[in-house]
Motif scaffolding. Structure first.
Motif: not given
Length: 498
Positions: A28-42
């Motif tokens: 869930p934390a990584i999902i939140n980071l993905t949603r906010s653009g702080l984690v990308g598709d890489d």
């Protein structure tokens, strides 16, 4: 985190990928980071576990769990999860054998962080096998980091041994010892509140502060965790990690910069300054308790001693309270009262800074010898993150008399943080290489040194005092603080006001 840069391309290898920690908090934390653009598709996630299966097995398990989150809009249907889901893979194998590490090596190409979401007995062995298979070797443009959950050791000797084992294979700069309390917004805001507000920092010393209370109370009982908890207890589970990290952030000196090492240096100085008691001093500065059978919020609570997998005649505590001192110029003579326990009145993690009382109440209609209630700064870590300042004002009417009031701030009133797990900042910092919120070896060992006298004493003599579920703990905890003419802050008081 809105101005933060995205994490670099990397693989996050999670040991224990089918476990509770991974599905409840990490994903869930990584999902939140993905949603906010702080984690990308890489960013790619490689899960390691003993359960047989393939990539779709792990993805399906996570789908099932996420379907129960988010209410009318299940997290399993969230666009950020659907993007992340494609980049999750799985390797089944025994991480106590070298074979799995060879397979991991084939999946890595560049940056990697290894997250050890496994029982503590595997920490040292996993690091050794990662190093033996050259998976921790860093290059000029390639990082290799290791995130380790608590508990880090069970006493001073084991913590030293584990640090020595790990640091013989990797550098301190590669080790990220997590304490999830430090992912809370309010905890991170402690430094900002202190060092960005002169009205607070100017009073932050023994001239103006009478005492500090740090509480981490839980309403849940031990439940199905009898085997783990009976070998651990409240002190080991919460004090040298969670509560000491809060204490360090309250008591640290202003760092010369907000560089990670400058902050960790100051936190370590506080922990090293904690007074290490003699056996006789430990008897009068620490108490412990164990909950009995009873009702809590209408539910029947089984006595700790009747919990499955708790040893007959167990002397393990489910509550602990300590009175400690940080022997520094700033905090000389100021007691730090710490307490934590299971099956208590409310779920409440808070820091209460009580200021010295005014020396003289010179108000009409007020007796000269009356002591006005002291000012208090209450920092609420969970469940309702925020801060309150208790002050005295004039009551309405013609007479001049005082009444206490509270100036309140709640994060939820100003910011949307409802979906945060507390791990977002920790995972993000792990991936960008910021160790500010992570514990260092010397700080870990200093914390264990401060509680070792209590561990030694309680291993030899005495039993925890009984307390009923839904109370504030055993009577001995009240006696510990009341003999100093002080009282515990009411657990759950902030929640009651809201």
């Amino acid at each position: 985190m809105t101005d933060a840069v995205p994490t670099p391309p990397a693989t996050l290898v999670i040991f224990g990928a089918t476990g509770d920690l991974t599905r409840r908090l990490l994903i869930p934390a990584i999902i939140n980071l993905t949603r906010s653009g702080l984690v990308g598709d890489d960013l790619h996630i490689l899960g390691i576990g003993i359960d047989q299966g393939d990539d779709e097995m792990l993805r399906g398990k996570l789908d099932d769990f996420l379907a129960g989150l988010g209410g009318d809009q299940p997290l399993s249907k969230d666009e950020a999860w659907l993007r992340l889901r494609k980049r999750i893979s799985y390797l089944a194998g025994d991480f106590t054998k070298d074979e799995i590490y060879g397979e991991i090596g084939k999946r890595l190409n560049g940056n990697a962080a290894f997250y050890l979401a496994v029982p503590p007995r595997f920490f040292g062995e996993i690091v050794e096998r990662l190093a033996a298979n050259k998976l921790t070797t860093e290059g000029e443009n390639c990082f290799r980091r290791i995130a380790i959950e608590k508990p880090f050791g069970t006493d001073l000797a084991s913590a030293k041994a584990l640090n020595a084992q790990i640091l013989s294979k990797v550098a301190e700069s590669q080790v990220y010892r997590l304490d999830h309390f430090l992912g809370k917004e309010t905890v991170q805001n402690l430094m900002t509140a202190r060092f960005a507000n002169m009205m607070i920092e100017a009073l932050w010393n023994n001239r103006y502060i009478d005492n500090v209370q740090i509480t981490a109370a839980e309403i849940v009982d031990v439940g199905s965790r009898g085997a783990f908890y009976d070998a651990t207890g409240a002190l080991r589970d919460m004090v040298p990690n969670h509560l000491f990290q809060l204490l360090a952030m309250i008591a640290m000196e202003p760092p010369n910069s907000f560089d990670a090492e400058a902050i960790r240096n100051e936190k370590s100085k506080v922990l090293k300054a904690l007074r290490v008691y003699t056996p006789e001093e430990a008897k009068t500065h620490g108490v412990r308790g164990v909950y009995t059978a009873g009702k809590l919020n209408g539910a029947d609570i089984t006595a700790y001693h009747d919990t499955p997998q708790v040893a007959p005649g167990s002397k393990t505590e489910t509550f602990v309270a300590l009175k400690l001192y940080a022997d520094t110029w700033r905090w000389a003579g100021v007691p730090f009262y710490l307490r934590t326990g299971k099956a208590m009145t409310a779920r409440d993690t808070e820091i209460v800074v009580t200021f010295q009382p005014v020396p003289f109440a010179q108000f009409r209609e007020t007796e000269v010898n009356r002591r006005l209630p002291p000012n208090r700064l209450i920092i609420q870590v969970q469940p309702d993150e925020g801060m309150s300042m208790e002050i005295s004002i004039k009551s309405p009417g013609l007479s001049v008399d005082t009444v206490p009031v509270s100036l309140d701030f709640r994060y939820a009133d100003q910011f949307d943080i409802g979906k945060m797990t507390g791990y977002e900042s920790l995972i993000y910092d792990l991936m960008i290489g910021d160790q500010t919120l992570f514990q260092r070896a010397d700080g870990i060992e200093a914390g264990w040194a401060a509680v070792q006298p209590f561990l030694d004493l309680w291993a030899k003599e005495g039993e925890p005092e009984a307390y009923a579920p839904g109370t504030m703990g055993p009577a001995c905890a009240d006696e510990l603080i009341e003999r100093d003419n002080r009282h515990w802050h009411d657990i759950g008081a902030i929640a009651k006001k809201t």
